[in-house]
Scaffold this active site. Structure first.
Site, PDB file in Angstrom:
ATOM      1  N   ARG A 164       0.824  -1.205   0.000  1.00  9.41           N
ATOM      2  CA  ARG A 164       0.000   0.000   0.000  1.00  9.41           C
ATOM      3  C   ARG A 164       0.864   1.263   0.000  1.00  9.41           C
ATOM      4  O   ARG A 164       1.891   1.326   0.681  1.00  9.41           O
ATOM      5  CB  ARG A 164      -0.924   0.026   1.224  1.00  9.41           C
ATOM      6  CG  ARG A 164      -2.028  -1.003   1.175  1.00  9.41           C
ATOM      7  CD  ARG A 164      -3.000  -0.807   2.315  1.00  9.41           C
ATOM      8  NE  ARG A 164      -3.723   0.462   2.198  1.00  9.41           N
ATOM      9  CZ  ARG A 164      -4.537   0.934   3.121  1.00  9.41           C
ATOM     10  NH1 ARG A 164      -4.723   0.265   4.247  1.00  9.41           N
ATOM     11  NH2 ARG A 164      -5.172   2.097   2.950  1.00  9.41           N
ATOM     12  N   TYR A 211       0.289   5.720  -0.018  1.00  3.21           N
ATOM     13  CA  TYR A 211      -0.615   6.851  -0.049  1.00  3.21           C
ATOM     14  C   TYR A 211      -0.657   7.406  -1.474  1.00  3.21           C
ATOM     15  O   TYR A 211       0.318   7.273  -2.231  1.00  3.21           O
ATOM     16  CB  TYR A 211      -0.142   7.944   0.907  1.00  3.21           C
ATOM     17  CG  TYR A 211      -0.285   7.604   2.368  1.00  3.21           C
ATOM     18  CD1 TYR A 211      -1.525   7.259   2.912  1.00  3.21           C
ATOM     19  CD2 TYR A 211       0.810   7.660   3.228  1.00  3.21           C
ATOM     20  CE1 TYR A 211      -1.658   6.958   4.258  1.00  3.21           C
ATOM     21  CE2 TYR A 211       0.678   7.362   4.582  1.00  3.21           C
ATOM     22  CZ  TYR A 211      -0.559   7.011   5.093  1.00  3.21           C
ATOM     23  OH  TYR A 211      -0.690   6.720   6.412  1.00  3.21           O
ATOM     24  N   ASP A 266      -9.628   2.216  17.341  1.00  9.64           N
ATOM     25  CA  ASP A 266      -9.305   1.535  16.077  1.00  9.64           C
ATOM     26  C   ASP A 266      -8.378   0.336  16.251  1.00  9.64           C
ATOM     27  O   ASP A 266      -7.869  -0.197  15.267  1.00  9.64           O
ATOM     28  CB  ASP A 266      -8.709   2.528  15.079  1.00  9.64           C
ATOM     29  CG  ASP A 266      -7.288   2.957  15.428  1.00  9.64           C
ATOM     30  OD1 ASP A 266      -6.849   2.707  16.579  1.00  9.64           O
ATOM     31  OD2 ASP A 266      -6.614   3.538  14.566  1.00  9.64           O
ATOM     32  N   ASP A 289      -9.583   7.398  15.603  1.00  7.23           N
ATOM     33  CA  ASP A 289      -8.164   7.253  15.262  1.00  7.23           C
ATOM     34  C   ASP A 289      -7.462   8.566  15.623  1.00  7.23           C
ATOM     35  O   ASP A 289      -7.312   9.458  14.786  1.00  7.23           O
ATOM     36  CB  ASP A 289      -8.034   6.936  13.774  1.00  7.23           C
ATOM     37  CG  ASP A 289      -6.617   6.583  13.359  1.00  7.23           C
ATOM     38  OD1 ASP A 289      -5.734   6.571  14.231  1.00  7.23           O
ATOM     39  OD2 ASP A 289      -6.401   6.336  12.155  1.00  7.23           O
TER      40      ASP A 289
END
Length: 296
Positions: free
Chosen positions: A136, A138, A169, A206
């Site tokens: 992953r 951003y 979370d 979060d």
């Protein structure tokens, strides 16, 4: 003689940390390990952990890479001065005294690889996050050093009545460090909190603690959330907007924020840190079910 690649520079840590580098150089040397030695004789791991914010010792650790960056196998492990692996989440103290906290860099500023502590793996190394078997990233670089506060945990069984009843979370508390120096993956930095944002991501709370490295040139000028706007104008809005919008390019809705969509002050940030440290203490003492989380 071949040159070595140093993972962390002394300027990034700051001279106040009394950093010593332990490296060897040879034509065939492949740098995989960097020592952080803070001048004291206290061991990082003791037989009995302190389950509060009272740990004031400074750890001696090494950062050890396994695998190649930007691969599924890449891990950044933490080891003590005897060579034993330790957990950056559980074994590095939260509190370092005088209102300062240990912050562990997961994602250096101006980078996009989504690095994170693997809370479900033994010794909780840092790895690159994945989705459907792919690494992953951003959609654009993050503009600040980003990482976690050790010995904190956002309990997914606790609803916060001050933030729309959102549940934790299931991760350590996140930190956005706004100083000028670019950190390195796994770097340990002394920071002071300045405020916090209550991000709500798909219904989960979060927290984002806004902090600054004690070694930053402006550290003495900023002590609360109002000082951030004065000396780092626009930064709080930029942080909120970045975390609000970063999922939109993937077709997901924008994240939301509680507490009036504004950054809370330093006292509120300290309250968040204390509460999540207490939640972590219950977790590691097994007063709270761990599920798939690693407590080692």
């Amino acid at each position: 003689m071949a040159a070595t690649r140093i993972m962390v520079s002394a300027s990034n840590i700051g001279t106040s940390s009394s950093l010593l580098f332990k490296t060897a150089v040879s034509p065939s040397f492949k740098p995989q390990c960097l020592s952080f030695c803070f001048n004291n004789n206290t061991r990082l791991v003791s037989k009995k952990r302190a389950f509060t914010c009272s740990a004031l010792y400074k750890p001696e650790i090494q950062i050890k890479e396994e695998g190649q960056p930007e691969t599924l196998d890449y891990r950044v492990f933490f080891v003590d001065n005897s060579g034993k692996k330790v957990s950056p989440w559980h074994d590095i103290p939260l509190h370092v005294g005088d209102g300062a906290f240990n912050f562990i860099v997961e994602i250096p500023k101006e980078s996009s690889a989504k690095m994170e502590v693997a809370t479900d793996e033994i010794f909780t190394p840092i790895k690159q996050d994945t989705k459907k078997g792919k690494l992953r990233y951003y959609p654009y670089n993050i503009n600040w050093n980003y990482g976690l506060l050790p010995q904190t945990w956002e309990d997914p069984s606790l609803a916060n009545p001050e933030v729309d009843g959102a549940f934790g979370d299931n991760d350590p508390v996140d930190v956005v460090e706004i100083g000028e120096s670019r950190g390195n993956v796994g770097q340990l930095v002394k920071v002071k909190p300045l405020g916090c944002l209550a991000m709500i991501d798909e219904g989960e709370l979060d927290w984002k603690i806004v902090a600054i490295s004690l070694d930053d040139p402006k550290a003495s000028l900023v002590n609360d959330v109002d000082d951030v706007e004065k000396h780092f104008p626009g930064t709080l809005t930029a942080i909120r907007d970045w975390f609000r919008d970063y999922k939109i390019p993937d077709g997901k809705p924008a994240n939301k924020f509680g507490l009036g969509n504004k950054a809370a002050n330093k006292d509120y940030a300290l309250k968040v840190i204390t509460e999540t440290n207490e939640s972590w203490a219950k977790l590691v003492k097994r007063s709270t079910p761990a599920g798939e989380l690693s407590l080692v």
